[in-house]
Design an enzyme around this catalytic site. Structure first.
Site, PDB file in Angstrom:
ATOM      1  N   HIS A  58      13.303-101.534 -49.500  1.00 54.61           N
ATOM      2  CA  HIS A  58      12.690-102.853 -49.598  1.00 54.61           C
ATOM      3  C   HIS A  58      11.146-102.737 -49.211  1.00 54.61           C
ATOM      4  O   HIS A  58      10.846-103.612 -48.701  1.00 54.61           O
ATOM      5  CB  HIS A  58      13.584-103.777 -48.810  1.00 54.61           C
ATOM      6  CG  HIS A  58      13.402-105.253 -49.002  1.00 54.61           C
ATOM      7  ND1 HIS A  58      12.928-105.654 -50.464  1.00 54.61           N
ATOM      8  CD2 HIS A  58      13.121-106.444 -48.270  1.00 54.61           C
ATOM      9  CE1 HIS A  58      12.935-106.989 -50.443  1.00 54.61           C
ATOM     10  NE2 HIS A  58      13.004-107.516 -49.048  1.00 54.61           N
ATOM     11  N   HIS A  77      20.628-111.913 -46.476  1.00 53.05           N
ATOM     12  CA  HIS A  77      19.504-111.432 -45.713  1.00 53.05           C
ATOM     13  C   HIS A  77      20.275-111.027 -44.499  1.00 53.05           C
ATOM     14  O   HIS A  77      20.690-111.998 -43.731  1.00 53.05           O
ATOM     15  CB  HIS A  77      18.609-112.306 -45.707  1.00 53.05           C
ATOM     16  CG  HIS A  77      17.638-112.543 -46.986  1.00 53.05           C
ATOM     17  ND1 HIS A  77      17.874-113.320 -48.134  1.00 53.05           N
ATOM     18  CD2 HIS A  77      16.446-111.764 -47.400  1.00 53.05           C
ATOM     19  CE1 HIS A  77      17.066-112.975 -48.952  1.00 53.05           C
ATOM     20  NE2 HIS A  77      16.009-112.206 -48.709  1.00 53.05           N
ATOM     21  N   ASP A  97      19.040-107.672 -47.768  1.00 56.18           N
ATOM     22  CA  ASP A  97      17.690-107.627 -47.596  1.00 56.18           C
ATOM     23  C   ASP A  97      17.107-107.707 -46.192  1.00 56.18           C
ATOM     24  O   ASP A  97      17.719-108.523 -45.650  1.00 56.18           O
ATOM     25  CB  ASP A  97      16.747-108.412 -48.632  1.00 56.18           C
ATOM     26  CG  ASP A  97      16.807-107.827 -50.079  1.00 56.18           C
ATOM     27  OD1 ASP A  97      17.712-107.192 -50.349  1.00 56.18           O
ATOM     28  OD2 ASP A  97      16.078-108.543 -50.825  1.00 56.18           O
ATOM     29  N   ASP A  98      16.207-107.120 -46.026  1.00 53.36           N
ATOM     30  CA  ASP A  98      15.122-107.259 -44.642  1.00 53.36           C
ATOM     31  C   ASP A  98      15.743-106.506 -43.504  1.00 53.36           C
ATOM     32  O   ASP A  98      15.118-106.799 -42.488  1.00 53.36           O
ATOM     33  CB  ASP A  98      15.027-108.710 -44.417  1.00 53.36           C
ATOM     34  CG  ASP A  98      13.930-109.286 -45.636  1.00 53.36           C
ATOM     35  OD1 ASP A  98      14.023-108.595 -46.785  1.00 53.36           O
ATOM     36  OD2 ASP A  98      13.632-110.686 -45.478  1.00 53.36           O
ATOM     37  N   HIS A 110       7.106-104.781 -46.407  1.00 52.88           N
ATOM     38  CA  HIS A 110       7.345-106.075 -46.814  1.00 52.88           C
ATOM     39  C   HIS A 110       6.141-106.880 -47.185  1.00 52.88           C
ATOM     40  O   HIS A 110       6.084-107.991 -46.829  1.00 52.88           O
ATOM     41  CB  HIS A 110       8.486-106.805 -45.890  1.00 52.88           C
ATOM     42  CG  HIS A 110       9.257-108.099 -46.481  1.00 52.88           C
ATOM     43  ND1 HIS A 110       8.798-108.992 -47.105  1.00 52.88           N
ATOM     44  CD2 HIS A 110      10.560-108.045 -46.808  1.00 52.88           C
ATOM     45  CE1 HIS A 110       9.725-109.760 -47.825  1.00 52.88           C
ATOM     46  NE2 HIS A 110      10.895-109.086 -47.741  1.00 52.88           N
TER      47      HIS A 110
HETATM   48 ZN   LIG Z   1      12.820-109.543 -48.294  1.00 50.97          ZN
END
Ligand SMILES: [Zn+2]
Length: 381
Positions: free
Chosen positions: A107, A200, A56-57, A111
């Protein structure tokens, strides 16, 4: 195999085997091999030793590039849930992820805090994320990993964008600073076939966020899990390998998986059991499902138990229930099996159990889990 046995045992034998054959038909339905828009997938009961690694991210350099190098070295395909703002900042990395055969999910664009935002803002953030990823990579995402976990308030917006929702079943809490060894150990200790692992490669919309610990952990996680016989796949490939859940209860409530320790336990010690439940919305008019888990000898004598209420759909972190089960000090050494069932919430009498279907043997309205817990007599040093 069955027809050969039928031939060998003759007509009387065939009659005796009839209940067995009927029993075979009471298996649970196979888990769906694809996900519909708006559907949440967080763990998949699988036929093979496959597992999905997700990030993620990102994209976030240099971390994403270093992780891609490691994935290439181990010939592993992963799923990256990209933040639109980061895709605009690191477009080459986003295109590299696609070019190297990984799956790209969304995602969102910014965010935003899904747990605190109004529905209209959530819908816009989801739509913008899809548009940015499609513009930069040329492919429209089919999967959404919602920021801050699964909230019911984003299901409709995800569905409107044609996105299935990707949860996760194991994480290393790597959004907080942790030593590399801790990230590695947490991931490796938890991993079972069908798991969706969460790491992440970035930090929200920060460009150049420090992800050194995760970057260093990834090759070790891959090395250790490949050595244990795992094959890494993307989330849609995990669904392609779907098999049957352990048990399917009346009304569609399912036990997708259960993890118990492989190593032996000493009496007086506790162990973590992870249960992967799937509770349909409105199951039995919203009555709280309650599981009984009896740990028994081969003869069926109950030694200890882990009865617990099953969480209904909410945050993804509630979907995996993790319980510390204490093995009583007086437990005799030996091998124990879990016998699991559901009390009928409509019946105050605890002897009433919810009917179930399973490929595994059943006893007194409960399924006997094939995995064995080894309890050793000797005290560990
Ligand atoms: Zn995230």
């Amino acid at each position: 195999m069955v027809p050969i046995r039928l031939l060998a045992v003759g007509a009387v034998g065939a009659l005796l085997m009839l209940p067995l054959l009927i029993g075979c038909q009471r298996r649970p339905a196979t888990f769906k091999a694809t996900a519909d828009p708006g559907e949440i997938i967080y763990f998949v009961p699988v036929r093979e030793k496959v597992i999905a690694l997700t990030f993620d991210d990102g994209p976030n350099e240099p971390a994403t590039g270093q992780i891609l190098d490691a994935l290439k070295h181990y010939r592993v395909k992963a799923t990256f849930f990209l933040v639109g703002a980061n895709v605009e900042y690191f477009p080459e990395t986003a295109r590299r992820i696609k070019a190297e055969g990984h799956l790209i999910g969304s995602h969102t664009a910014r965010h935003s805090r899904f747990d605190q935002s109004p529905a209209a803002d959530i819908a816009r953030d989801i739509a913008d994320g899809c548009r940015i990823i499609e513009t930069v990579t040329g492919t429209r995402p089919r999967w959404l990993r919602p920021p801050y976990g699964i909230n019911p308030n984003m299901a409709e917006a995800a569905q409107a964008q044609g996105l299935a929702i990707a949860g996760w079943s194991a994480d290393a809490n790597d959004w907080n600073p942790h030593p590399v060894s801790e990230i590695v150990n947490r991931m490796v200790a938890q991993a079972i076939p069908g798991d969706i692992l969460l790491l992440h490669d970035g930090r929200e919309t920060e460009h150049g966020a420090n992800r050194n610990a995760t970057v260093a952990a990834v090759p070790q996680i891959l090395e250790k899990l490949i050595a244990k016989g795992f094959r890494f796949v993307t989330i849609p490939e995990l669904l392609q390998a779907a098999g049957r859940p352990i048990a399917e209860f009346e009304g569609g409530l399912r036990l997708l998986g259960l993890q118990i320790p492989q190593e032996s336990i000493t009496p007086g010690e506790g162990f973590w059991a992870r249960y992967f439940w799937d509770v349909p919305a409105g199951w039995r008019n919203g009555m709280p499902p309650y599981a009984f888990v009896h740990w028994t000898t081969a003869e069926g004598a109950i030694q200890f138990q882990d009865d617990h209420e099953i969480p209904r759909r909410g945050d993804v972190r509630d979907l995996v229930t993790k319980h510390l089960v204490i093995v009583p000090p007086a437990t005799q050494p030996g091998r124990y099996q879990a016998r699991l069932g559901l009390f009928d919430p409509k019946q105050p009498d605890i002897r009433h159990r919810v009917r179930l279907r399973s490929s595994y043997p059943q006893r007194q309205g409960a399924v006997i889990i094939p995995d064995v817990l080894d309890v050793q007599g000797a005290q560990k040093p």
